[in-house]
Design an enzyme around this catalytic site. Structure first.
Site, PDB file in Angstrom:
ATOM      1  NE  ARG A  32     -51.116  -5.367  45.558  1.00 50.05           N
ATOM      2  CZ  ARG A  32     -50.853  -4.209  44.794  1.00 50.05           C
ATOM      3  NH1 ARG A  32     -51.722  -4.008  43.690  1.00 50.05           N
ATOM      4  NH2 ARG A  32     -49.985  -3.419  45.553  1.00 50.05           N
ATOM      5  CG  HIS A  78     -45.965 -12.746  44.851  1.00 51.70           C
ATOM      6  ND1 HIS A  78     -47.605 -12.708  45.263  1.00 51.70           N
ATOM      7  CD2 HIS A  78     -45.988 -11.328  45.034  1.00 51.70           C
ATOM      8  CE1 HIS A  78     -47.808 -11.566  45.879  1.00 51.70           C
ATOM      9  NE2 HIS A  78     -46.751 -10.655  45.642  1.00 51.70           N
ATOM     10  CE1 TYR A 122     -23.462  -9.473  51.065  1.00 53.54           C
ATOM     11  CE2 TYR A 122     -25.056  -7.837  51.288  1.00 53.54           C
ATOM     12  CZ  TYR A 122     -23.897  -8.298  50.764  1.00 53.54           C
ATOM     13  OH  TYR A 122     -23.177  -7.470  50.271  1.00 53.54           O
TER      14      TYR A 122
END
Length: 873
Positions: A32, A78, A122
């Site tokens: 990570r 993921h 968006y």
């Protein structure tokens, strides 16, 4: 059937905690938080780019919704929250976060003001051209290993086949368990140059690599001050790099109001929040911790950043800017911690280590790609060889196929009769009839020859490492030619370390020291210019038994040297003297300097620069004088430094700055003055502990009261009188108080008496004599019943100068030199300050407003020139 007790495993809690924590820590470190040194990516970034590549979102394809990409990454690679994936995607599209963004974003992806991006439904995205060419090229050519995803349904790459050292190009930051990384971004062209230098010289050192990669190149531009932090980071893997925003001073024209100066900030340090910066400045201004700022506004637009910090009329722009550097993130430090994963293990890397790890990985990737291409070429050539065998035996092969009962029989016949492989037999059976034409046969033959040449070339690449290195150099040079941009961050070798003096305005100041040891500093502007013969203003609240002993005008950044009667010198910066009002008594000097109770300050001067061509001239009460180079006093200890050795009963009384070519003017209480050169013939330089030589021959009952320096340009106009001593009884033409000599162009010697009378005498009237002579009359005194006058001070002045005069009762007057008439040596002068039950204590020049350097360059820069009488005059 097992019970619950059968499923419980007894274990030691300490061991279980240790094992579980280590497993968690390694999961965070490897999976990570830390980037891989080979491709510079963390797993989440790698998975996002690979998912976009799989979706076909190349730079020449239409944008797709970010939500589509995030869903693809979550579903296949993921298994974490969508916020973490979208935040990582957004950062790779921000041009103020990445030196070369890896994703091309369409929509609101946040701003340098820390505004959040729009929701993923968006915004749209696609890969940058650089990403496709430098990270994803050849990923299908078996250049890297693939592993199963979290559920085994998909394959994902363990590393990207990077063609550039991506970790240095865009940098990285992350916090793992017990370790963290913070790698700055760099310039693409410089990285390519450094990599090529390593290819050509594998023994190159980190220090030599800095020639090609001089330092980080931040996406927000700004400046790096000092190279020590960069060198430390590159050589050891850890270092603090000082960043500073780009600021300039402009004059803003305002309609209907006076013009104002403003500080314009156009670039900020990397990772600095612009909105938070403006808020921080406003807080400091409101809390009175930042002075001189009247308005702050953000005029940034799509063309670039522009923060306007408008200044007050009396503010010094550079001082305000230095305080902004000191107290706000306009200047910040980047703590470089060059930690990355190498073979799955965290390592702190130097600059060469980064490039070497990448180069080794790139060599391996090219060798794997070459082996893949070689295998594909050999497989294709194997098929073509089968075609050629078929074409040369076309009729018999066609007959064999026509008479075969089925396909397996035909395939077996081809393999046994013509020694063909199974793949060749399958290819012949699938060959179309159009391939039997002569033209097609020629094409097959030509392709076979080309493949043979290609196979030979690929085998040569695998056999020779220098060929692999040449390919790497060609590839990175191509990327440099296409994607490199000029450096944005400038690197200055100057240190950005701000001293306390940088935060102080170099304002003109008046320093007053009383006989009982009180000292204070006041702005020169406290005292307006007054007419001649006025009483002046009160400069300090005095005790009945106290009086002004020293009076000095200087600039706040000057170094003030305090000389004691025992020949010891102490030092203090002018701004360190507490500022006080006119009515204040001041601060006890023993609180600022370690002066013993039996020691007394007898002379004070201000020094702007400890230059090698400047000297200190010291004069004792008994008339001994010596000259010592000023640089010998550049490092004065806190408990003082010996400046001169004294005879029993003698005291150090006056100290002035001079140059070798200047001349010295000394005055006595009775109005006599001697003028001699400061060169080696008359006054050779002596060490700090020397006593000195005789300065002036005094008449019985007379004593020295004043010392000043005539600059060389003035002294050269004065004729040499010879070796003979001056005649005490020389005839001097009597001159009335109001008679003047207007023929002299100046400068002049300003003569001030204890009763407040003064005049300007042309310097030509003070001829040069040898040291230790009696000198000439400098002034005559007005006689009054029961009141004796005496010489209080001699100063060399110019037309444009202003002086301040202080009495023993701390009444101070500031006036222009032009107000004092020019008279001869034999005149008594005119009243320059009205004295009532008081006497003149000291006279000093007011330094010019634009002074910033050596006070002896001209007479107008003589803030260090202070004339004082004896304390008992």
């Amino acid at each position: 059937m097992s019970t619950a007790e059968d499923r419980i495993v007894a274990t030691d809690l300490r061991q279980e905690m240790s094992r579980s924590y280590l497993e968690y820590a390694m999961s965070v470190i490897v999976g990570r938080a830390l980037p891989d040194a080979r491709d510079g990516l963390k797993p989440v970034h790698r998975r996002i780019l690979y998912a976009m590549h799989e979706l076909g979102l190349a730079a020449d394809r239409p944008f797709r919704k970010c939500a589509r990409v995030v869903g693809e990454v979550l579903g296949k690679y993921h298994p974490h929250g969508d916020t973490a994936v979208y935040d990582a995607l957004v950062r790779m599209a921000q041009d103020f976060s990445m030196r070369h963004p890896l994703i091309n974003g369409h929509g609101n992806f946040g701003s340098i003001d820390n505004d959040p991006p729009a929701a993923m439904r968006y915004t749209e995205c696609r890969l940058q051209a650089l990403t496709s060419e430098s990270l994803l090229q050849d990923i299908e050519s078996e250049t890297v290993d693939f592993i199963d995803n979290f559920d085994g349904s998909q394959q994902e790459p363990t590393v990207m086949p990077a063609r550039l050292p991506q970790l240095l190009l865009n940098g990285s930051s992350g916090i793992a368990v017990g370790m963290a990384t913070n790698i700055p971004p760099h310039n693409l062209g410089e990285l390519v140059d450094g990599l090529c230098a390593l290819i050509h010289n594998p023994e190159i050192t980190n220090q030599e690599l800095i020639r090609w990669i001089p330092g980080p190149d931040f996406p927000t531009g700004a400046q790096i001050f000092g190279t020590s932090g960069i060198r430390e980071a590159y050589l050891t893997g850890r270092g603090s790099i000082t960043m500073r925003g780009v600021a300039s001073v402009e004059t803003i024209e305002r309609r209907g109001a006076p013009d104002r100066e403003a500080i314009i900030i156009t670039e900020l340090p990397y990772q600095t929040n612009k909105a938070a910066l403006i808020e921080r400045i406003a807080e400091l201004v409101n809390d009175k911790k930042l002075e001189g700022i009247s308005d702050i506004r953000d005029e940034s637009d799509r063309d670039g950043m522009r923060i306007v910090i408008e200044l007050k009329r009396d503010a010094r722009a550079q001082v305000v800017l230095n305080n902004l550097y000191k107290h706000t993130p306009i200047q910040a430090n980047f703590g470089a911690n060059m930690l990355a994963l190498v073979n799955g293990e965290p390592r702190t890397l130097t600059l060469k280590d980064f490039l070497q790890v990448f180069l080794d990985f790139r060599v391996e990737a090219i060798e794997r790609r070459t082996r893949y291409e070689l295998r594909k070429a050999e497989e294709r050539d194997h098929i073509l060889q089968g075609y050629l065998i078929a074409l040369s035996n076309m009729d018999t092969i066609i007959a064999l196929i026509r008479h075969a009962a089925d396909t397996p029989t035909a395939k077996q016949g081809l393999m046994s009769d013509y020694s063909l492989s199974e793949a060749q037999a399958d290819a012949i059976l699938q060959m179309q009839l159009r391939r039997l034409t002569a033209l097609e046969a020629d094409k097959i033959e030509q392709e076979h020859q080309e493949l043979q040449a290609k196979i030979t070339d690929l085998q040569d690449i695998l056999a020779r490492r220098d060929r692999v290195l040449t390919i790497i150099e060609e590839e990175v040079s191509h990327l440099k030619a296409r994607f490199a941009t000029p450096r944005r961050t400038t690197i200055s070798r100057d240190s950005a370390q701000l001293e306390e003096i940088d935060l102080i305005a170099n304002d003109r100041a008046t320093i007053v020291i009383t006989e009982q040891g009180y000292i204070k500093r006041m702005p020169v502007s406290t005292f307006e210019t007054q007419n001649r013969a006025t009483r002046g203003k009160t400069g300090a609240k005095m005790k009945d038994d106290d009086e002004v002993q020293h009076f000095l005008t200087c600039c706040d950044r000057d170094r003030v040297l305090f000389f004691s009667d025992r020949g010891v010198v102490y030092a203090l910066s002018a701004y360190q003297i507490p500022a006080s009002s006119r009515a204040a008594r001041g601060t006890a000097i023993v609180q600022l300097l370690p002066i013993p109770h039996d020691e007394k300050i007898t002379s004070v001067i201000a020094v702007s620069e400890f230059s090698e061509d400047l000297y200190l001239v010291m004069l004792t009460q008994q008339g001994y004088i010596k000259k010592t180079v000023l640089s010998a006093f550049g490092n004065i200890r806190a408990n003082g430094l010996i400046a001169i050795s004294l005879e029993e009963g003698d005291q150090l009384r006056w100290v002035r700055l001079t140059r070798e070519e200047d001349s010295i003017l000394i005055g006595s209480r009775s109005g006599m003055a001697i003028h001699f050169r400061a060169d080696r013939d008359q006054l050779r330089p002596l060490g700090r502990t020397a006593r000195g030589v005789r300065a002036m021959s005094l008449r019985s009952g007379d004593e020295l009261v004043a010392l000043d320096i005539l600059p060389a340009a003035i002294a050269s106009r004065v004729g040499q009188a010879g070796d003979d001593a001056a005649d005490d009884n020389e005839p001097i033409e009597e001159t009335s108080d109001d008679s003047t000599e207007t023929s002299s162009p100046g400068p002049w010697v300003l003569v001030i008496t204890a009763r407040g009378y003064g005049k300007r005498v042309p310097v030509e009237q003070f001829k040069l004599y040898n040291r230790a002579t009696k000198g000439k009359i400098a002034t005559k005194f007005k006689s009054a019943k029961g009141i004796d006058d005496s010489l209080a001070g001699l100063l060399v002045v110019n037309d444009s100068d202003e002086i301040t005069i202080a009495t023993k009762r701390a009444t101070i007057v500031r006036q222009s030199v032009n107000a004092i008439p020019i008279q001869s040596r034999g005149a008594t002068g005119v009243m320059v300050q009205r004295i009532v039950d008081d006497s003149i204590a000291a006279v000093a020049l007011v330094p010019p407003e634009d002074t910033s350097g050596d006070s002896l360059d001209s007479n107008t820069d003589s803030e260090d020139q202070v004339a004082q009488p004896d304390e008992n005059s």
